[in-house]
Scaffold this motif. Structure first.
Motif, PDB file in Angstrom:
ATOM      1  N   ALA A  88       0.844  -1.202   0.000  1.00  0.00           N
ATOM      2  CA  ALA A  88       0.000   0.000   0.000  1.00  0.00           C
ATOM      3  C   ALA A  88       0.878   1.251   0.000  1.00  0.00           C
ATOM      4  CB  ALA A  88      -0.938  -0.004   1.198  1.00  0.00           C
ATOM      5  N   ARG A  89       1.976   1.205   0.714  1.00  0.00           N
ATOM      6  CA  ARG A  89       2.921   2.337   0.683  1.00  0.00           C
ATOM      7  C   ARG A  89       3.541   2.492  -0.707  1.00  0.00           C
ATOM      8  NH1 ARG A  89       4.911   4.663   5.569  1.00  0.00           N
ATOM      9  NH2 ARG A  89       3.952   3.649   7.354  1.00  0.00           N
ATOM     10  N   PHE A  90       3.830   1.369  -1.359  1.00  0.00           N
ATOM     11  CA  PHE A  90       4.336   1.442  -2.731  1.00  0.00           C
ATOM     12  C   PHE A  90       3.330   2.142  -3.636  1.00  0.00           C
ATOM     13  CE2 PHE A  90       7.214  -2.576  -2.542  1.00  0.00           C
ATOM     14  CZ  PHE A  90       8.202  -1.840  -1.918  1.00  0.00           C
ATOM     15  N   SER A  91       2.055   1.807  -3.473  1.00  0.00           N
ATOM     16  CA  SER A  91       1.041   2.426  -4.323  1.00  0.00           C
ATOM     17  C   SER A  91       0.907   3.913  -4.024  1.00  0.00           C
ATOM     18  CB  SER A  91      -0.306   1.720  -4.170  1.00  0.00           C
ATOM     19  OG  SER A  91      -0.887   2.010  -2.924  1.00  0.00           O
ATOM     20  N   ASP A  92       1.124   4.321  -2.776  1.00  0.00           N
ATOM     21  CA  ASP A  92       1.118   5.751  -2.456  1.00  0.00           C
ATOM     22  C   ASP A  92       2.306   6.457  -3.081  1.00  0.00           C
ATOM     23  OD1 ASP A  92      -1.172   5.439  -0.967  1.00  0.00           O
ATOM     24  OD2 ASP A  92      -0.126   5.353   0.965  1.00  0.00           O
ATOM     25  N   ARG A  93       3.414   5.767  -3.148  1.00  0.00           N
ATOM     26  CA  ARG A  93       4.634   6.382  -3.671  1.00  0.00           C
ATOM     27  C   ARG A  93       4.718   6.364  -5.189  1.00  0.00           C
ATOM     28  NH1 ARG A  93      10.547   5.444  -1.223  1.00  0.00           N
ATOM     29  NH2 ARG A  93      11.297   7.456  -1.912  1.00  0.00           N
ATOM     30  N   PHE A  94       4.330   5.247  -5.805  1.00  0.00           N
ATOM     31  CA  PHE A  94       4.512   5.077  -7.250  1.00  0.00           C
ATOM     32  C   PHE A  94       3.221   5.153  -8.047  1.00  0.00           C
ATOM     33  CE2 PHE A  94       8.011   2.624  -5.308  1.00  0.00           C
ATOM     34  CZ  PHE A  94       9.047   3.414  -5.737  1.00  0.00           C
ATOM     35  N   ASP A  95       2.100   5.400  -7.432  1.00  0.00           N
ATOM     36  CA  ASP A  95       0.778   5.493  -8.042  1.00  0.00           C
ATOM     37  C   ASP A  95       0.124   4.108  -8.044  1.00  0.00           C
ATOM     38  OD1 ASP A  95      -1.364   6.874  -9.105  1.00  0.00           O
ATOM     39  OD2 ASP A  95      -0.706   6.641 -11.163  1.00  0.00           O
ATOM     40  N   ARG A  96      -1.186   4.120  -8.031  1.00  0.00           N
ATOM     41  CA  ARG A  96      -1.947   2.871  -7.911  1.00  0.00           C
ATOM     42  C   ARG A  96      -1.925   2.031  -9.178  1.00  0.00           C
ATOM     43  NH1 ARG A  96      -7.172   3.490  -4.209  1.00  0.00           N
ATOM     44  NH2 ARG A  96      -6.160   4.485  -2.464  1.00  0.00           N
ATOM     45  N   LYS A  97      -1.996   2.681 -10.314  1.00  0.00           N
ATOM     46  CA  LYS A  97      -2.135   1.927 -11.565  1.00  0.00           C
ATOM     47  C   LYS A  97      -0.954   0.979 -11.823  1.00  0.00           C
ATOM     48  CE  LYS A  97      -3.382   2.552 -16.390  1.00  0.00           C
ATOM     49  NZ  LYS A  97      -3.738   3.540 -17.410  1.00  0.00           N
ATOM     50  N   PRO A  98       0.301   1.437 -11.753  1.00  0.00           N
ATOM     51  CA  PRO A  98       1.389   0.476 -12.008  1.00  0.00           C
ATOM     52  C   PRO A  98       1.473  -0.632 -10.959  1.00  0.00           C
ATOM     53  CG  PRO A  98       2.276   2.676 -11.583  1.00  0.00           C
ATOM     54  CD  PRO A  98       0.797   2.792 -11.600  1.00  0.00           C
TER      55      PRO A  98
END
Length: 147
Positions: A88-98
């Motif tokens: 979830a932190r990755f999605s906050d940092r790199f955007d949800r789509k990728p």
């Protein structure tokens, strides 16, 4: 309370007004978004598919002990509890789509790999494959949902 005409029509439709024509209009005018949502929603069945069919295939077809496969499922799900906040932190940092697309693509590839490693019956490899798909790719795509 008086029922609205729309609600009444939704619960007691005639065959002619059953929504089939509305569905056809939707397919004609919005097919690409519908197909995208339908294909991406397949990621939600990955965990159930792995737990149910993986357990049945491993125990009934390959002959792996049931207790070992239940441990495989348990370890994968416990690891998923730990990795979901990380992803979830990755999605906050790199955007949800990728992040979502990486999880869906990885799950699509690894689901075939996980069933392939079942056939020899090598339990440590089955543990690794199941944990990778459950605590890795499935959780990667699952972590982008709003809480």
């Amino acid at each position: 309370m008086e029922e609205s005409p729309v609600g009444h029509r939704a619960f007691f439709p005639s065959f002619a007004r059953s929504g089939i024509s509305d569905g056809l209009v939707m397919f004609r005018t919005h097919f690409a978004p519908f197909a995208q949502v339908a294909l991406m929603s397949f990621q939600t069945v990955t965990n159930t598919f792995m737990q149910a069919f993986g357990l049945a295939c491993a125990t009934q077809v390959v002959g792996i002990p049931t207790a070992a496969m239940l441990w495989v499922s348990s370890v994968g799900n416990v690891c998923a509890i730990a990795t979901q906040p990380l992803f979830a932190r990755f999605s906050d940092r790199f955007d949800r789509k990728p992040v979502f697309l990486a999880g869906v693509t990885g799950s699509a590839v690894l689901i075939f790999g996980s069933f392939t490693v079942l056939s020899p019956g090598n339990i440590p490899v089955v543990f690794l494959a199941s944990t990778l798909i459950t605590a890795g790719n499935y959780v990667l795509s699952n972590s982008v949902y709003p809480g």
